[in-house]
Design a protein around this motif. Structure first.
Motif, mmCIF file in Angstrom:
data_model
loop_
_atom_site.group_PDB
_atom_site.id
_atom_site.type_symbol
_atom_site.label_atom_id
_atom_site.label_comp_id
_atom_site.label_asym_id
_atom_site.label_seq_id
_atom_site.Cartn_x
_atom_site.Cartn_y
_atom_site.Cartn_z
ATOM 1 N N PHE A 1 3.302 -5.099 4.111
ATOM 2 C CA PHE A 1 3.007 -5.697 5.416
ATOM 3 C C PHE A 1 2.268 -7.003 5.182
ATOM 4 O O PHE A 1 1.777 -7.267 4.084
ATOM 5 N N ARG B 1 1.360 -6.143 11.968
ATOM 6 C CA ARG B 1 0.942 -5.105 12.914
ATOM 7 C C ARG B 1 0.695 -5.721 14.297
ATOM 8 O O ARG B 1 1.050 -5.134 15.324
ATOM 9 N N MET C 1 -0.789 -9.728 6.006
ATOM 10 C CA MET C 1 -2.170 -9.787 6.478
ATOM 11 C C MET C 1 -2.687 -11.211 6.323
ATOM 12 O O MET C 1 -2.291 -11.918 5.400
ATOM 13 N N LEU D 1 3.899 -1.133 12.660
ATOM 14 C CA LEU D 1 2.445 -0.940 12.777
ATOM 15 C C LEU D 1 1.841 -0.492 11.452
ATOM 16 O O LEU D 1 0.701 -0.806 11.145
ATOM 17 N N ARG D 2 2.562 0.346 10.699
ATOM 18 C CA ARG D 2 2.036 0.772 9.405
ATOM 19 C C ARG D 2 3.121 0.651 8.350
ATOM 20 O O ARG D 2 4.067 1.431 8.342
ATOM 21 N N GLY D 3 2.983 -0.350 7.500
ATOM 22 C CA GLY D 3 3.983 -0.581 6.464
ATOM 23 C C GLY D 3 3.459 -0.221 5.096
ATOM 24 O O GLY D 3 2.254 -0.104 4.878
ATOM 25 N N GLU E 1 -5.804 -0.665 15.098
ATOM 26 C CA GLU E 1 -6.722 -1.630 14.485
ATOM 27 C C GLU E 1 -5.929 -2.861 14.046
ATOM 28 O O GLU E 1 -5.131 -2.778 13.132
ATOM 29 N N VAL E 2 -6.196 -3.973 14.714
ATOM 30 C CA VAL E 2 -5.440 -5.181 14.382
ATOM 31 C C VAL E 2 -6.197 -6.102 13.417
ATOM 32 O O VAL E 2 -5.623 -7.009 12.819
ATOM 33 N N GLY E 3 -7.500 -5.860 13.275
ATOM 34 C CA GLY E 3 -8.264 -6.683 12.337
ATOM 35 C C GLY E 3 -9.597 -6.036 12.039
ATOM 36 O O GLY E 3 -9.984 -5.057 12.693
ATOM 37 N N ASN E 4 -10.274 -6.536 11.022
ATOM 38 C CA ASN E 4 -11.635 -6.070 10.768
ATOM 39 C C ASN E 4 -12.403 -7.069 9.913
ATOM 40 O O ASN E 4 -11.811 -7.919 9.249
ATOM 41 N N GLY F 1 -10.096 -9.351 7.604
ATOM 42 C CA GLY F 1 -8.660 -9.057 7.598
ATOM 43 C C GLY F 1 -8.060 -9.136 8.993
ATOM 44 O O GLY F 1 -8.750 -8.890 10.002
ATOM 45 N N TRP F 2 -6.793 -9.472 9.041
ATOM 46 C CA TRP F 2 -6.057 -9.496 10.317
ATOM 47 C C TRP F 2 -4.614 -9.149 9.998
ATOM 48 O O TRP F 2 -3.947 -9.874 9.241
ATOM 49 N N GLY F 3 -4.135 -8.044 10.526
ATOM 50 C CA GLY F 3 -2.752 -7.628 10.267
ATOM 51 C C GLY F 3 -1.793 -8.412 11.145
ATOM 52 O O GLY F 3 -1.697 -8.173 12.349
ATOM 53 N N ARG G 1 0.851 -1.198 0.000
ATOM 54 C CA ARG G 1 0.000 0.000 0.000
ATOM 55 C C ARG G 1 0.879 1.238 0.000
ATOM 56 O O ARG G 1 1.828 1.336 0.781
ATOM 57 N N GLU H 1 1.144 3.984 1.410
ATOM 58 C CA GLU H 1 0.728 4.735 2.598
ATOM 59 C C GLU H 1 1.563 6.009 2.691
ATOM 60 O O GLU H 1 2.782 5.965 2.531
ATOM 61 N N PHE I 1 -15.849 -7.344 7.228
ATOM 62 C CA PHE I 1 -16.756 -6.561 6.386
ATOM 63 C C PHE I 1 -17.850 -7.416 5.762
ATOM 64 O O PHE I 1 -17.585 -8.531 5.311
#
Ligand code: ATP
Ligand code: MG
Length: 410
Positions: A154, A298, A156, A149-151, A258-261, A293-295, A139, A141, A263
């Motif tokens: 990264f 992260r 997932m 934490l933010r790559g 946020e470690v996961g989400n 998703g699960w990072g 990404r 970013e 949808f």
């Protein structure tokens, strides 16, 4: 494993450019190396931690009946045009080949997994279906910081599922939600579940899994009396409001990562790729699709943010690279070797600090920095016993060599 042979050993100094604990400690202890902002190498030690996290998640996804796949990272432009992502997703890395063909680097995998599933979903008998992978994402970013934490690159765990009915989807969705909470506990994290609006394409409900940490980039309101939790970005409430769910406490504001989400994607992607199934009367329908998703990388960083002190990392045992670190103070090396072999035979994952160019004092400091859950010391004072100290406690105890495994409860 012998520490003397480890390719990346603990450093005396923390990196000067580290703005977060996870960056500082992971580099200093020798778990990762930064190639550039947001892009990291995982060393042999770091990979052991990542593998433990991956396997805990893998077990959990398998028990939901999901099947693991490994999809390409290089995607044809056409698939991203088909969903609108090519023009609408600003973090999408786009690549031009020498023959002027265009490609995308996977920032998520709906564009690959949906046409893939189309091959095997033909009738209602093929549903439900859930596929997942544990793989790298790219990404663009703008703020790649905060260590791992933010790559820009990264890892997932991304899972996708397809269902005949909304009801069947919701049943699976709820199973994944509880399974995530369990799996986060297994890696040592308490995840709060926030209700959020859907992603860029969907106004449907989604949930984020948030771990409280000042290194995070989200602000959440939560109730300490019940499980109410919302992301500040979309919230109708404010700090100090009475909890709208239990009315039993005031809402608190906290920083979280946020470690996961999860949808509800509805029929967005199944329609884009014309993925249909036939019901028992021969009529075609679009399945309902979900993504989860699960990072993983992260998660590793967040664990370090939660579990550290002034001396270093304190890995929860479930994700620690080794169960124990063995330090020989003044025993004959051949005696130490025997003890190391015996511990390994008991099934304990031991890192033996066999370096002969380091003092006992600096070995103790490195053991704390590395954060391995148990420190085992042998010396001419311990006789046939081993001195055991937990990384998180002060007391030491002497245990017979044959009983070490029981003492460290693995
Ligand atoms: P964020 O709001 O943090 O950017 P996101 O909403 O973009 O996350 P998803 O696209 O759903 O997240 O990705 C799923 C999971 O992957 C996230 O919950 C997070 O744990 C992880 N993740 C997302 N972006 C990154 C990143 N740049 N670096 C590391 N992990 C990430
Ligand atoms: Mg994002």
């Amino acid at each position: 494993m012998r520490l003397s042979q480890l390719a990346f050993k603990p450093l005396k100094e923390a990196p000067s450019d580290a703005d977060t604990k996870n960056h500082q400690l992971l580099v200093q202890a020798g778990y990762v190396r930064q190639l550039m902002a947001g892009v990291y190498t995982y060393t042999p030690l770091g990979l052991r931690v990542l593998d433990k996290i991956r396997n805990i998640i893998r077990q959990e996804m398998n028990s939901l009946g999901a099947q693991e796949v490994l999809m390409p990272m290089l995607h044809p432009k056409q698939n991203w045009l088909q969903t609108g992502g090519w023009d609408n997703i600003d973090v999408l890395f786009k690549i031009v080949s020498r023959t002027k063909k265009e490609y995308a680097l996977g920032q998520s995998h709906e564009e690959v997994v949906t046409p893939l599933a189309k091959e095997v979903i033909l009738s209602y008998r093929d549903l439900p279906l859930a596929l997942y992978q544990i793989h790298w994402k790219f990404r663009d970013e703008l703020r790649a910081k905060s260590g791992i934490l933010r790559g820009k690159e990264f890892e997932m765990k991304d899972m996708y599922s397809w269902h005949e009915t909304q009801e069947n989807f919701e049943m699976f969705f709820n199973q994944v939600k509880s399974s995530y909470i369990q799996a986060f506990k297994k890696v040592g994290l308490i995840a709060k579940v926030t209700e959020a609006s859907g992603g860029s394409f969907s106004q449907k409900i989604s949930y984020e899994f948030m771990v409280l940490t000042d290194a995070g980039e989200d602000d959440i309101f939560y109730c300490d009396n019940c499980d109410y939790c919302v992301n500040k970005e979309i919230a109708q409430v404010k700090e100090g409001d009475t909890c709208p769910k239990c009315q039993g406490s005031k809402l608190q504001l906290a920083r979280a990562s946020e470690v996961g989400n999860v949808f509800d994607l509805g029929q967005k992607y199944t329609k884009d790729f014309d993925l249909t199934y036939m019901d028992d009367e021969g009529t075609k329908h679009y399945p309902i699709m979900g993504c989860y998703g699960w990072g993983t990388t992260r998660t590793m960083g967040v664990i370090v943010e939660k579990y550290n002190d002034e001396k270093g990392i304190m890995w929860p045992q479930s994700v620690a690279p080794f169960d124990a670190i063995l330090i020989n103070v003044n025993l004959d090396p051949s005696q130490a070797e025997e003890i190391y072999q015996s511990l390994s035979k008991q099934g304990i994952e031991v890192l033996w600090d066999d370096r002969d160019n380091e003092s006992a004092g600096s070995k103790f400091a490195d053991a704390d920095l590395l954060g391995i859950p148990y420190r085992l010391v042998i010396s001419n004072k311990t006789g046939s016993k081993v001195e055991i100290k937990k990384r998180t406690e002060k007391e030491v105890k002497l245990v017979e060599l044959g009983l070490v495994k029981d003492a460290i409860a693995i």
